[in-house]
Design an enzyme around this catalytic site. Structure first.
Site, PDB file in Angstrom:
ATOM      1  NE  ARG A 170      33.529  -5.305  16.330  1.00  0.00           N
ATOM      2  CZ  ARG A 170      32.387  -5.171  17.006  1.00  0.00           C
ATOM      3  NH1 ARG A 170      32.408  -5.220  18.341  1.00  0.00           N
ATOM      4  NH2 ARG A 170      31.244  -4.968  16.395  1.00  0.00           N
ATOM      5  CG  ASP A 188      26.093  -5.892  16.534  1.00  0.00           C
ATOM      6  OD1 ASP A 188      25.440  -6.459  17.440  1.00  0.00           O
ATOM      7  OD2 ASP A 188      27.143  -5.253  16.752  1.00  0.00           O
TER       8      ASP A 188
END
Length: 540
Positions: free
Chosen positions: A169, A453
Site C-alpha cells: 500500500r 493507525d
C-alpha cells in the site's frame, strides 16, 4: 540497453541511510521522475476536484450515484480480469508496516496476504520510506533476518510456500515526499512508494510466481482510479512486463467512493483485484464531507458505530454485491485487537468479538478479511473456512437480494447512539497517544489493546471538531466547546505525565502531540488530513 540518463530528481534534507544506494539507483530514480512528469499534473487536477466536490456536498448535504456513468452500472457484460493464482484465496489478510521484524512476522503469520503498508500504519520518515523498500527486497531475495536487541530472539523466513502474498500500500494521492524533489517541487509520495517498489520488484515477483500487487488508499472517485490505471499501463511498458500483471485492490474508505464502486472497478478492470471495506477512514470521510450538514450527520462515539449500524450495513453489503457482480474479491474490515500477555479474560472477550465479526463478514459474502495481529489469524481463518471450505472465495454468491438506495449510505441518524462525554475523553486520549508515537516515526501503535493507525487519529480529531461545531450536549449536561476540549486535553496530558513519569514524558513528544491534536480539532478551517500539518513536524 544504454545506461539511463542522470535522474533529474534530488534527494534533499535527508541524512544518508545504510544501503539507500540499493533503492535510490539512477535507473529507479529516472523511473520515478518519469512517473512524476507524466502523472503529477493530473493528480493535482484531481485534488482540486476533491475540493470542488466537497463544496458541492456542503451546499446540498447529499450524494447520489453518478448519472453520467449510469451506462457502466447498467452494462452487465463486463468483468474485471481473473485473479492470478497468488491472489485467488485471500480469506485472511494481515496488515502492518514494513519494518524488518514486522516484515518477517507478517510473511510467516499464516495469513494468505500481507498488506505491506507505507501508508496509515507507517509514519513517512525518510528512514521508513527507504528502509521499508530495502526490507521488501531482502524478503523477496531471502536475505532477511532479524534479532531483537532487547530479547535476543531471532526471526527468519519460513519456506517460500508458507509465506503470505504481499500486497503493498503506497501513500495516498494527497501526500508529498519532501525528501525527493523535481525542479524544487516534492514528488507525490504515492509515486515514490509505487515507483521504487515496482521498479525493483516487478520482475522479481513474477519470477517467484507472484506479481506486483497493490492496495490503493484514500481513493475518492473513479477518475482517481483511472489515473492509477494509466500509471500501471505506463509502468508495465516501461519495465517490459505484460499488461495486466499489476493487480490493485481499492480501499472504499471514502463516502464519495462508495457511490462509485462499479465505476472504480471498471476503470481498473484489467488490473482490478477487488475492493476493501474500511471503517475508521470511512467514518472520517463522512464527517469531513458532511461536517456542516446539521444534527442528522453527527456521529456518536466511534466505538458505538459498529459494522452492524444500518448505514454501515448498506455500505458493506453494496460492496459485496458490486464486487461479485463484476468478478472481484470483496475484502472485509480490520480486527484491530492486540492480545494481552497479562489478562486472559480480556483476550477471551475480545476473541469472541473478533469471531462474531468475522463470522458475520463470511456469512455476508466477503471473500476475506483483515487482522492486525498474528494471534488473530487462526480465528479469522476458522470463520472463513467454515463458509468457504476448500473454495478459494465465494464470488458465486451474487447477493442479488441487496438493494441500496443513495440515501441509505448516509442515513447517519438511523443510529440510536449519541455522543458521550466519555467518548470525547477517549477521542482525546487516543488522539494524543497516537500522534505522539507518529511524531516519533511510529505509524502502527498499540493503544488500549487495539492496533491503531492514522485513521484512528483522523476519526478522533474529526469527532471532536464535529461535536463542538454541532453544539452537542453530552449526557452529563456539558456542552461540547473548545474550552471543554482544552480542559479534557490538559487533564489527559497531566494524567499521562503521572502515568509514565517525568523522565519518559520529557523524552517523548507529548506536549507537541497535545498541541497538534487541539489545533486540528479546534481550528475553524478544518484540515483535510491530519497528516498534512503533522508531516511538517515529523523529523527525519
Amino acid at each position: 540497453m544504454s545506461a539511463p540518463a542522470p535522474s533529474p530528481l534530488a534527494v534533499v534534507d535527508a541524512e544518508p541511510l545504510p544501503r539507500q544506494e540499493e533503492v535510490l539507483t539512477e535507473a529507479a530514480l529516472a523511473f520515478v521522475a518519469e512517473l512524476h512528469r507524466r502523472f503529477t499534473p493530473r493528480r493535482d487536477e484531481l485534488l482540486a476536484r476533491r475540493a470542488e466536490r466537497r463544496a458541492e456536498i456542503a451546499r446540498t448535504s447529499t450524494l447520489d450515484f453518478l448519472p453520467e456513468t449510469a451506462a457502466i452500472r447498467a452494462d452487465d457484460s463486463w468483468r474485471v480480469a481473473p485473479a492470478p493464482a497468488a491472489l485467488n484465496d485471500r480469506r485472511v489478510e494481515i496488515t502492518g508496516p514494513t519494518d524488518r521484524k514486522m516484515t518477517i512476522n507478517a510473511l510467516n503469520s499464516g495469513a494468505k496476504v500481507w498488506l505491506a503498508d507505507f501508508e496509515d500504519a507507517s509514519a513517512p520518515t525518510w528512514e521508513n520510506v527507504v528502509l521499508g523498500q530495502v526490507n521488501l527486497i531482502d524478503a523477496y531475495t531471502r536475505k532477511i533476518d532479524f534479532t531483537d536487541p532487547r530479547s535476543g530472539k531471532s526471526y527468519a523466513l519460513k519456506p517460500a510456500d508458507e509465506l503470505a502474498t504481499v500486497v503493498m500500500r503506497p501513500r495516498g494521492w494527497h501526500l508529498e515526499e519532501r525528501h525527493l524533489t523535481f525542479d524544487g517541487r516534492p514528488v507525490p509520495g504515492a509515486l515514490v512508494d509505487f515507483g521504487l517498489y515496482f521498479f525493483h520488484n516487478a520482475q522479481r515477483l513474477i519470477d517467484l510466481g507472484k506479481g506486483p500487487y497493490f492496495y490503493l488508499p484514500k481513493t475518492e472517485s473513479h477518475l482517481e482510479a483511472r489515473l492509477w490505471n494509466d500509471v500501471f499501463v505506463f509502468a508495465q511498458d516501461y519495465v517490459g512486463i505484460p499488461q495486466g500483471t499489476v493487480r490493485a485492490t481499492v480501499l472504499i474508505e471514502t463516502i464519495t467512493a462508495a457511490y462509485e464502486m462499479e465505476e472504480i472497478l471498471y476503470e481498473l478492470r484489467d488490473h482490478a483485484a477487488g475492493l476493501n471495506a474500511g471503517r475508521w477512514d470511512y467514518l472520517f470521510s463522512i464527517v469531513k464531507n458532511f461536517r456542516d450538514g446539521g444534527a442528522k450527520f453527527v456521529l456518536p462515539d466511534r466505538n458505538a458505530v459498529t459494522m452492524t449500524a444500518p448505514f454501515m450495513r448498506a455500505y458493506t453489503e453494496l460492496l459485496v454485491r458490486t464486487c461479485h457482480k463484476r468478478g472481484a474479491h470483496a475484502i472485509g474490515g480490520m480486527a484491530a485487537f492486540i492480545p494481552s500477555r497479562k489478562d486472559a479474560e480480556v483476550n477471551k472477550v475480545a476473541f469472541e468479538k473478533v469471531k462474531a465479526d468475522k463470522d458475520r463478514e463470511a456469512g455476508d459474502g466477503f471473500d476475506g478479511s483483515w487482522v492486525a495481529h498474528p494471534d488473530l489469524v487462526p480465528i479469522a481463518m476458522a470463520s472463513f473456512d467454515a463458509v468457504l471450505g476448500d473454495r478459494p472465495h465465494q464470488k458465486d454468491r451474487l447477493r442479488e437480494d441487496v438493494s441500496v438506495a443513495p440515501g441509505d449510505l448516509i442515513a447517519i441518524d438511523s443510529l440510536d447512539a449519541k455522543p458521550t462525554y466519555d467518548g470525547l475523553r477517549n477521542a482525546v486520549q487516543v488522539g494524543v497517544r497516537y500522534i505522539e508515537a507518529w511524531l516519533r516515526g511510529l505509524g502502527a501503535v498499540a493503544i488500549f489493546n487495539l492496533m491503531e493507525d492514522a485513521a484512528t487519529a483522523e476519526i478522533s480529531r474529526s469527532q471532536i471538531w464535529q461535536w463542538i461545531n454541532a453544539g452537542v450536549v453530552f449526557e452529563n449536561g456539558e456542552k461540547a466547546t473548545p474550552e471543554l476540549a482544552r480542559r479534557v486535553a490538559a487533564e489527559e496530558l497531566s494524567a499521562l505525565r503521572a502515568e509514565i513519569g517525568e523522565e519518559a514524558f520529557a523524552a517523548g513528544k507529548w506536549q507537541q502531540a497535545h498541541d497538534l491534536l487541539l489545533h486540528v480539532s479546534l481550528d475553524a478551517d478544518y484540515a483535510d488530513f491530519l497528516t498534512l500539518p503533522a508531516y511538517e513536524q515529523l523529523v527525519g
